[in-house]
Design a protein around this motif. Structure first.
Motif, mmCIF file in Angstrom:
data_model
loop_
_atom_site.group_PDB
_atom_site.id
_atom_site.type_symbol
_atom_site.label_atom_id
_atom_site.label_comp_id
_atom_site.label_asym_id
_atom_site.label_seq_id
_atom_site.Cartn_x
_atom_site.Cartn_y
_atom_site.Cartn_z
ATOM 1 N N GLN A 1 1.061 -1.363 0.274
ATOM 2 C CA GLN A 1 -0.439 0.344 -0.159
ATOM 3 C C GLN A 1 0.729 1.248 0.160
ATOM 4 O OE1 GLN A 1 -2.587 -1.622 -0.820
ATOM 5 N NE2 GLN A 1 -3.844 0.207 -0.457
ATOM 6 N N SER A 2 2.379 1.396 0.596
ATOM 7 C CA SER A 2 2.497 3.000 0.707
ATOM 8 C C SER A 2 3.177 2.637 -0.754
ATOM 9 C CB SER A 2 3.660 2.308 1.880
ATOM 10 O OG SER A 2 3.908 1.809 3.110
ATOM 11 N N ILE A 3 4.398 1.426 -1.269
ATOM 12 C CA ILE A 3 4.548 2.331 -2.546
ATOM 13 C C ILE A 3 3.398 1.507 -3.724
ATOM 14 C CG2 ILE A 3 5.077 0.098 -3.646
ATOM 15 C CD1 ILE A 3 7.413 1.789 -4.180
ATOM 16 N N LYS A 4 2.410 1.708 -3.436
ATOM 17 C CA LYS A 4 1.084 2.448 -4.252
ATOM 18 C C LYS A 4 0.762 3.547 -3.913
ATOM 19 C CE LYS A 4 -1.706 -1.709 -5.277
ATOM 20 N NZ LYS A 4 -2.530 -2.231 -4.646
ATOM 21 N N ARG A 5 0.935 4.354 -2.662
ATOM 22 C CA ARG A 5 1.209 5.963 -2.787
ATOM 23 C C ARG A 5 1.843 6.509 -2.735
ATOM 24 N NH1 ARG A 5 -2.482 3.559 1.448
ATOM 25 N NH2 ARG A 5 -0.750 3.261 3.530
ATOM 26 N N ARG B 1 7.943 5.491 -0.344
ATOM 27 C CA ARG B 1 9.260 4.350 -0.280
ATOM 28 C C ARG B 1 9.789 4.257 1.031
ATOM 29 N NH1 ARG B 1 12.066 2.069 -4.288
ATOM 30 N NH2 ARG B 1 11.153 3.813 -5.704
ATOM 31 N N ALA B 2 9.820 5.004 1.884
ATOM 32 C CA ALA B 2 10.213 4.422 3.171
ATOM 33 C C ALA B 2 9.294 3.019 3.906
ATOM 34 C CB ALA B 2 10.514 5.781 4.449
ATOM 35 N N GLY B 3 7.636 3.762 3.949
ATOM 36 C CA GLY B 3 7.202 2.783 4.162
ATOM 37 C C GLY B 3 7.540 1.190 3.423
ATOM 38 N N LEU B 4 7.696 1.490 2.172
ATOM 39 C CA LEU B 4 7.972 0.648 1.504
ATOM 40 C C LEU B 4 9.125 -0.382 1.794
ATOM 41 C CD1 LEU B 4 7.845 -1.879 -1.598
ATOM 42 C CD2 LEU B 4 9.253 -0.316 -2.202
ATOM 43 N N ALA C 1 10.595 -0.173 4.847
ATOM 44 C CA ALA C 1 10.297 -0.811 6.624
ATOM 45 C C ALA C 1 9.130 -1.960 6.160
ATOM 46 C CB ALA C 1 9.306 0.587 7.539
ATOM 47 N N GLY C 2 8.338 -1.767 5.483
ATOM 48 C CA GLY C 2 7.422 -3.158 5.704
ATOM 49 C C GLY C 2 7.550 -4.409 5.048
ATOM 50 N N LEU C 3 8.934 -4.193 4.345
ATOM 51 C CA LEU C 3 9.906 -5.015 3.939
ATOM 52 C C LEU C 3 10.457 -6.189 4.523
ATOM 53 C CD1 LEU C 3 9.913 -5.221 -0.129
ATOM 54 C CD2 LEU C 3 8.833 -6.769 1.015
ATOM 55 N N VAL C 4 11.743 -5.061 5.201
ATOM 56 C CA VAL C 4 12.327 -5.196 6.028
ATOM 57 C C VAL C 4 11.239 -6.006 7.449
ATOM 58 C CG1 VAL C 4 13.683 -4.408 8.507
ATOM 59 C CG2 VAL C 4 13.749 -3.632 5.555
ATOM 60 N N LEU C 5 10.555 -5.639 7.828
ATOM 61 C CA LEU C 5 9.305 -6.462 8.793
ATOM 62 C C LEU C 5 8.992 -7.348 8.746
ATOM 63 C CD1 LEU C 5 8.079 -3.201 10.686
ATOM 64 C CD2 LEU C 5 9.453 -4.686 11.519
ATOM 65 N N THR C 6 8.429 -7.764 7.190
ATOM 66 C CA THR C 6 8.223 -8.665 7.166
ATOM 67 C C THR C 6 8.995 -9.262 6.699
ATOM 68 O OG1 THR C 6 6.403 -7.859 5.503
ATOM 69 C CG2 THR C 6 6.712 -9.971 5.433
ATOM 70 N N ALA D 1 13.005 -8.839 -3.237
ATOM 71 C CA ALA D 1 12.041 -7.807 -3.475
ATOM 72 C C ALA D 1 12.559 -6.613 -2.712
ATOM 73 C CB ALA D 1 10.417 -7.900 -3.109
ATOM 74 N N THR D 2 13.420 -6.440 -1.360
ATOM 75 C CA THR D 2 13.837 -5.449 -0.339
ATOM 76 C C THR D 2 15.175 -4.919 -1.121
ATOM 77 O OG1 THR D 2 13.111 -7.273 0.793
ATOM 78 C CG2 THR D 2 14.683 -5.597 1.930
ATOM 79 N N VAL D 3 15.973 -5.793 -1.704
ATOM 80 C CA VAL D 3 17.113 -5.258 -2.071
ATOM 81 C C VAL D 3 17.112 -4.534 -3.589
ATOM 82 C CG1 VAL D 3 18.927 -5.722 -4.039
ATOM 83 C CG2 VAL D 3 19.021 -7.437 -1.782
ATOM 84 N N ARG D 4 15.795 -4.438 -3.609
ATOM 85 C CA ARG D 4 15.134 -4.201 -5.038
ATOM 86 C C ARG D 4 14.321 -2.336 -4.741
ATOM 87 N NH1 ARG D 4 16.386 -5.778 -10.137
ATOM 88 N NH2 ARG D 4 14.817 -4.095 -11.381
ATOM 89 N N ALA D 5 13.869 -3.171 -4.124
ATOM 90 C CA ALA D 5 13.813 -1.296 -2.682
ATOM 91 C C ALA D 5 14.631 -0.952 -2.170
ATOM 92 C CB ALA D 5 12.341 -1.645 -1.136
ATOM 93 N N PHE D 6 15.811 -1.507 -2.050
ATOM 94 C CA PHE D 6 16.861 -0.395 -1.592
ATOM 95 C C PHE D 6 17.002 0.286 -2.507
ATOM 96 C CE2 PHE D 6 15.443 -1.861 2.622
ATOM 97 C CZ PHE D 6 15.490 -1.020 3.643
ATOM 98 N N ARG D 7 17.181 -0.466 -3.548
ATOM 99 C CA ARG D 7 18.253 -0.129 -4.715
ATOM 100 C C ARG D 7 17.163 1.133 -5.479
ATOM 101 N NH1 ARG D 7 22.204 -2.965 -7.986
ATOM 102 N NH2 ARG D 7 24.273 -3.155 -5.888
#
Lengths: 646, 59, 206
Positions: free
Chosen positions: C96-100, C103-106, C108-113, C165-171
């Motif tokens: 939902q974060s990246i849809k809005r 990026r930080a939410g994305l 954080a969400g991925l890392v928590l998951t 996905a996380t690696v790519r999110a941080f890149r």
């Protein structure tokens, strides 16, 4: 086979530049990299198994069962796949580096070497599939020749009973998992995107991966012969398959590779058919081959995990000492058969429905008539799909399963003859008063219809409880399965190969040799398998190396006929190889067919279509004046005209 | 043929619904015993099936 | 399965490639492919549940569940269940974060998951070490290890997809328009969660 199709290719897909220097060549995807990555991954697998065993303190540390399973049959093949280049794109994606933009250098085959590389072009993959599966057809056929040589006379001639068991087991496993199922997948791979008006499959890289998993499964099953083969048959029933000879492990793991391959392909077909149809190509305008592969793929996706499960259990029982099928430990032996047949009965439709599709294409084109009852044909495919899941226990009528399952299973089994009968009558009605062209594909299609009816009728015998209790595990069953799988599946595969040969290779096969091949196969097939009905009813047991002397004459006759049948395949091979190399150039549409794959050049352009075609009508309107299935190359005026008329 | 699962959000909703489904069955077993759990299981399954059929015909 | 990154299409149009395929369905191909793959996976679980059914229900001399002398850690696994279900919430939040465009939410969400998934897997391994029986100890042990092990393997696959996905999110990949690379692992993650709820209910609770 060395002549290629480069002359006809659109040259805007240029081959990737060859890597230069030793280091670059060792690192570039290909056989050289596979050569060092396979042993590397073998070592990783060994380290994994031995490390865990040493850490856990299990004795002995070197125990061949897990070593074989993990290192030789799992990680080493993965290393091969990685080396040959199946995972390159995904590996780059995974570490987050920019993936190489698709330059389409992986499309098309520029020389024969390209067929030995990872290629994402569905046409190349289709050809790879067909050629590979024909290799396994020959291997499996050779094993059948050995079986018949042993059975030519009573007593033991060439093979002891254990070796004999391995022969028929490997024969059946190769024919089913490495020939029939993937051969259909290969033909469909070539044809379906073209028929749908799509530039390629939905997941081209997955498509390449699923092809390369196939030879791995085949090599694993063949190499079981090195360790003495497996004697439990292609059904691999527990407890025979969970103890004793190491060969069963090769079967259990080989099935996993072949099964993963067919699940991935089926997934790809489903997504392609659902999401990539050309504009105007509604579900009710799809050619029946597409319909057939749609239903087959649904079956594969839903049913194949069950054979994976059953083989996992058998493998765990053997390697880890679990008790899934150990009765005195609370296990339940019949569970194997239930789980296995819950896949393997739908599997017989996986082995037949694509053949129905091929027969529908060929018969309609060669009879120059619209297919009779098109919608009913498609719906009966769906009916077979649903009924196919409710009949599995008819393979277990004499297994001692719960008695109350017998009659319901018999009823559903007989019911499934209804949609199948609809299809047969529909083909007959299509032939009725048609202008029949007896080309080789047509001969094979007609041979299929007649032979499949015989196999279907003996199937009704075998579905009826009172008869099957007598004929279970006799040669009557062998006769039945060969009438449906040889007279059914193999005949349609031959029909399909001949029918699309000009499209796939751009050259025409030799029609006279094709007809000779058909007649020899047809006569040899009936001479081989029809007498098996007789000796089966008289009580000759299947899967036994020796038999009572009163069956000697029939068996000798069958063996001689089977050698003639085997020899007829050589004509096919000769025809295919010489025609591919030197045959006359094929026209774009030698059969005057309406479906889309025939509307492009032979062989098709690298990207199939310059522009996605517009579908305007039904695919089988043969003999209907002015009927069109599709409009190509942006012929806007024609499209508007068609839309206005209909 | 309308596909009920088409996105991550729908998959997430499915997780929550399934959680409720099994919670009800487990609760019935813990409080009232196996027979009651079986009744709840059948009732809920029928309800879900009916709901799917109605949603299909409405679409 | 996650191969189709829309982000790579930067160079499109510079060369003559195939004509773009006609999209004949509202569902995009990768999402549909993932759901079909999950259907196949559900059937694989189905075959393991069939074995469970035979061992527990069909077998006429089946002992109790769990049999005399066997004990399954219902409470620990219950905590584990809570962890896994929570990770579905964070996964949903990440997408939902990246849809809005957050990026930080994305991230954080991925890392928590990812962290919760790892916790689940480690707890599961500890449970194996302390549960007191092995896969070879009667068919109950086989089915217990079979189902939880199969699920564990799927958690591992899910974690691998999430790591990617996380690696790519941080890149810096993914955007409000292009987020298949998160959505598809997310769908898989929910499936892993669903299967655990079924496994936990049938093996531990019922």
């Amino acid at each position: 086979m060395s002549t290629t199709i480069e002359q006809q290719h659109d040259l805007h897909a240029t081959p990737a530049p060859r890597p230069r220097g030793t280091r670059a060549r060792l690192l570039a995807p290909g056989w050289l990299r596979a050569l060092w990555m396979t042993p590397l991954f073998l070592g990783i697998g060994l380290a994994l198994v031995l490390g865990i065993r040493a850490l856990a303190g299990w004795d002995p540390i070197w125990y061949w069962q897990p070593v074989l399973t993990v290192a030789f049959l799992t990680t080493a093949p993965l290393g091969f796949l990685a080396g040959i280049g199946c995972f390159d794109y995904w590996a780059r994606y995974a570490v987050g580096t920019p993936t190489q933009p698709e330059d389409h250098s992986g499309h098309g085959a520029h020389s024969w070497r390209d067929y030995f590389r990872v290629n994402t072009d569905h046409k190349v993959i289709g050809t790879q599939y067909v050629v590979t599966t024909i290799f396994f057809l020959l291997a499996g056929g050779l094993l059948a020749m050995f079986v018949r040589a042993e059975l030519a006379r009573p007593g033991t001639q060439f093979f002891d009973p254990q070796a004999y068991n391995s022969l028929f087991s490997v024969h059946a496993s190769l024919m089913i998992f490495l020939f029939i199922i993937p051969a259909f997948a290969g033909l469909a791979n070539f044809v379906i995107p073209l028929m749908l008006g799509a530039p390629d499959m939905a997941f081209p890289r997955l498509n390449a991966l699923s092809f390369w998993m196939l030879p791995i499964g085949g090599v694993i099953m063949l190499s079981s012969l090195i360790v003495g083969g497996f004697g439990a048959g292609w059904t691999g029933y527990a407890p025979l398959s969970t103890r004793g000879d190491p060969g069963s492990l090769f079967f259990q793991m080989g099935v996993q590779w072949a099964g993963a391959s067919s699940i991935a392909t089926a997934l790809n077909f489903l997504v392609t058919i659902i999401t990539m149809r050309a504009p105007g190509m509604t579900f009710w305008r799809m050619p029946l081959l597409v319909w057939a592969n749609f239903t087959t793929s649904l079956l594969v996706v839903v049913a194949t995990p069950f054979i994976a499960g059953s083989q996992f259990f058998a493998m765990f029982d053997r390697v880890l000492g679990t008790d899934f099928f150990t009765p005195d430990q609370g296990g339940y032996v019949l569970a194997y058969q239930h789980i296995f047949w819950f896949y393997s009965h739908p599997a017989v439709y996986i082995m037949m429905l694509p053949g129905f599709g091929i027969a529908s294409e060929v018969i309609s084109v060669m009879a120059r008539k619209p297919i009779f009852g098109y919608r009913l044909m498609a719906l009966s495919l769906m009916a077979i799909l649903f009924l196919g899941f409710s009949v599995w226990a008819h393979h277990m009528f004499v297994s001692g399963m719960a008695g109350y399952l017998r009659v319901p299973m018999m009823i559903t089994t007989l019911l499934i003859a209804v949609p199948t009968g609809i299809k047969v009558f529909s083909w007959l009605a299509t032939l009725w008063e048609g202008k029949l062209h007896f080309t080789t594909p047509m001969l094979f299609a007609l041979g299929f219809v007649s032979m499949f009816v015989i196999g279907g009728l003996s199937g009704i015998f075998l579905g009826a409880l009172p008869i099957v209790i007598h004929t279970s595990d006799t040669y009557f069953v062998v006769a039945h399965i060969h009438y449906v799988l040889f007279g059914g599946s193999l005949f349609t595969i031959f029909a399909g190969i001949y029918y699309w040969f000009p499209k796939m290779t751009g050259r025409m096969y030799d029609e006279r040799m094709g007809k000779l091949h058909f007649w020899l196969t047809f006569v040899g097939f009936n001479a081989t398998f029809f007498p098996m009905h007789i000796i089966g009813v008289q009580g000759m047991q299947r899967r036994i190396a020796d038999y009572a002397p009163e069956f000697a004459n029939w068996n000798f006759f069958i063996s001689v006929a089977s050698f003639a049948l085997g020899a007829s395949t050589l004509i096919f091979l000769y025809n295919m190889i010489t025609s591919w190399a030197r045959g006359p150039r094929a026209e774009a549409n030698p059969w005057r067919a309406l479906t889309l794959e025939w509307q492009v050049s032979s062989p098709p352009p690298v990207f199939n279509f310059d522009e996605i075609p517009q579908v305007v009508g039904n695919p089988y309107e043969y003999g209907v004046p002015g009927a069109r299935h599709a409009v190509l190359n942006g012929d806007r005026a024609a499209v508007e005209e068609e839309v206005r008329v209909h | 043929m309308l596909n009920p699962l088409r996105s991550e959000a729908e998959a997430f909703r499915f997780v929550l619904l399934l959680l409720g489904y099994f919670a009800a069955i487990v609760l019935a077993k813990a409080v009232l015993g196996t027979t009651a759990a079986l009744v709840v299981f059948v009732a809920l399954s029928v309800a879900v099936a009916a709901w799917i059929v109605r949603a299909r015909s409405a679409a | 399965m996650t191969a189709h990154a829309p982000a790579v299409d930067v160079h499109h149009g510079e060369h003559h490639g195939p004509p773009p395929a006609h999209q004949s369905s509202r569902v995009s191909a990768p999402v549909l492919g993932m759901f079909l793959f999950i259907a196949s996976e559900v059937m694989l679980f189905g075959s393991f549940f069939t074995a469970y059914f035979f061992v527990r229900v069909v077998n006429p001399d089946a002992p109790g569940w769990p049999p005399e002398g066997f004990h399954v850690p219902v409470f620990v696994a219950g905590v584990n269940t809570a962890i896994l279900v929570t990770s579905s919430f964070t996964m949903h939040w990440a997408l939902q974060s990246i849809k809005r465009g957050n990026r930080a939410g994305l991230q954080a969400g991925l890392v928590l998951t990812l962290a919760m998934g790892l916790t689940f897997l480690l707890t599961q391994m500890l449970e194996y070490a302390r549960v007191g029986f092995a896969p070879r100890d009667t068919a109950f042990g086989s089915v217990f290890y079979g189902l939880t092990g199969l699920h564990g393997a799927h958690v591992f696959v899910g974690l691998t997809l999430l790591t990617v996905a996380t690696v790519r999110a941080f890149r810096g990949h993914f955007s409000p328009e292009h987020h298949h690379g998160v959505e598809i692992p997310g769908i898989y993650w929910h499936f892993v969660d669903v299967m655990w709820i079924v496994v936990y209910a049938t093996i531990y609770l019922l």
